[in-house]
Motif scaffolding. Structure first.
Motif, PDB file in Angstrom:
ATOM      1  N   LYS A  31       0.834  -1.207   0.000  1.00 16.73           N
ATOM      2  CA  LYS A  31       0.000   0.000   0.000  1.00 16.73           C
ATOM      3  C   LYS A  31       0.866   1.253   0.000  1.00 16.73           C
ATOM      4  O   LYS A  31       1.872   1.325   0.705  1.00 16.73           O
ATOM      5  N   GLU A  36      -1.376   1.181  -4.801  1.00 17.78           N
ATOM      6  CA  GLU A  36      -0.604   0.026  -4.376  1.00 17.78           C
ATOM      7  C   GLU A  36       0.141  -0.586  -5.547  1.00 17.78           C
ATOM      8  O   GLU A  36      -0.164  -0.304  -6.711  1.00 17.78           O
ATOM      9  N   SER A  54      -4.760   4.880  -7.616  1.00  9.18           N
ATOM     10  CA  SER A  54      -6.130   5.269  -7.278  1.00  9.18           C
ATOM     11  C   SER A  54      -6.539   6.533  -8.030  1.00  9.18           C
ATOM     12  O   SER A  54      -5.691   7.361  -8.377  1.00  9.18           O
TER      13      SER A  54
END
Length: 140
Positions: A31, A36, A54
Motif C-alpha cells: 500500500k 498500491e 487510485s
C-alpha cells in the motif's frame, strides 16, 4: 532460458532461470498513499510490477540511477511528466491511455498521476543493475 513453474509455497507461477533456481517473489500488495503495487516477477537485472494508481493518486517526482523503466498501461489513463532537469523548464507531458507505453531512461525525472475517476493499472518492467526500492531519488 527462463520459464515458469508453480511456487513451492503458494502454487502461483514463479520464474526460474536457466540453472533452475527459482526467484520467489512476495506478491502481497504494498500500500502507498497513491494506491498500491505488487511484484509479479523478479530475476537478475529485471523486476516486473503491477502498479494500481487510485483515482486522484500521484506518485512522487523521482528518478533512478541504476535502472530504466518501461510502463505499459493495461487499464485506465494517466499523465506522466518527465524531465532531464526539473528546474530548467524542460518538462515533457505524456498523456497515456490503455494500451500505450512509455520508456523512462536512467536518471530521467518522472512523475505519474491519475486525475481521472477510475483506477490506472500499469505493468512496470524495471531493467538495470539494481531494481530495488532503495534506487529512488525523490524531488522535495
Amino acid at each position: 532460458m527462463y520459464r515458469f513453474k508453480p511456487c513451492t509455497k503458494c502454487g502461483a507461477p514463479a520464474l526460474y532461470n536457466k540453472d533452475d533456481e527459482m526467484t520467489e517473489v512476495d506478491r502481497t500488495p504494498v500500500k502507498r498513499v497513491w494506491g498500491e503495487y505488487s511484484t509479479i516477477a523478479e530475476y537478475d537485472g529485471i523486476k516486473i510490477k503491477e502498479l494500481r494508481v487510485s483515482p486522484g493518486g500521484t506518485l512522487s517526482f523521482q528518478r533512478h540511477e541504476k535502472r530504466e523503466e518501461h510502463w505499459k498501461v493495461v487499464k485506465g489513463k494517466g499523465i506522466v511528466i518527465t524531465s532531464d532537469c526539473p528546474g530548467d523548464g524542460d518538462n515533457r507531458v505524456h498523456f497515456l491511455n490503455t494500451g500505450e507505453e512509455l520508456y523512462i531512461d536512467q536518471n530521467v525525472w518522472h512523475q505519474l498521476t491519475n486525475p481521472y475517476n477510475e483506477f490506472l493499472v500499469i505493468v512496470e518492467t524495471q531493467k538495470g543493475e539494481e531494481c530495488t526500492e532503495e534506487d529512488i531519488e525523490r524531488l522535495t
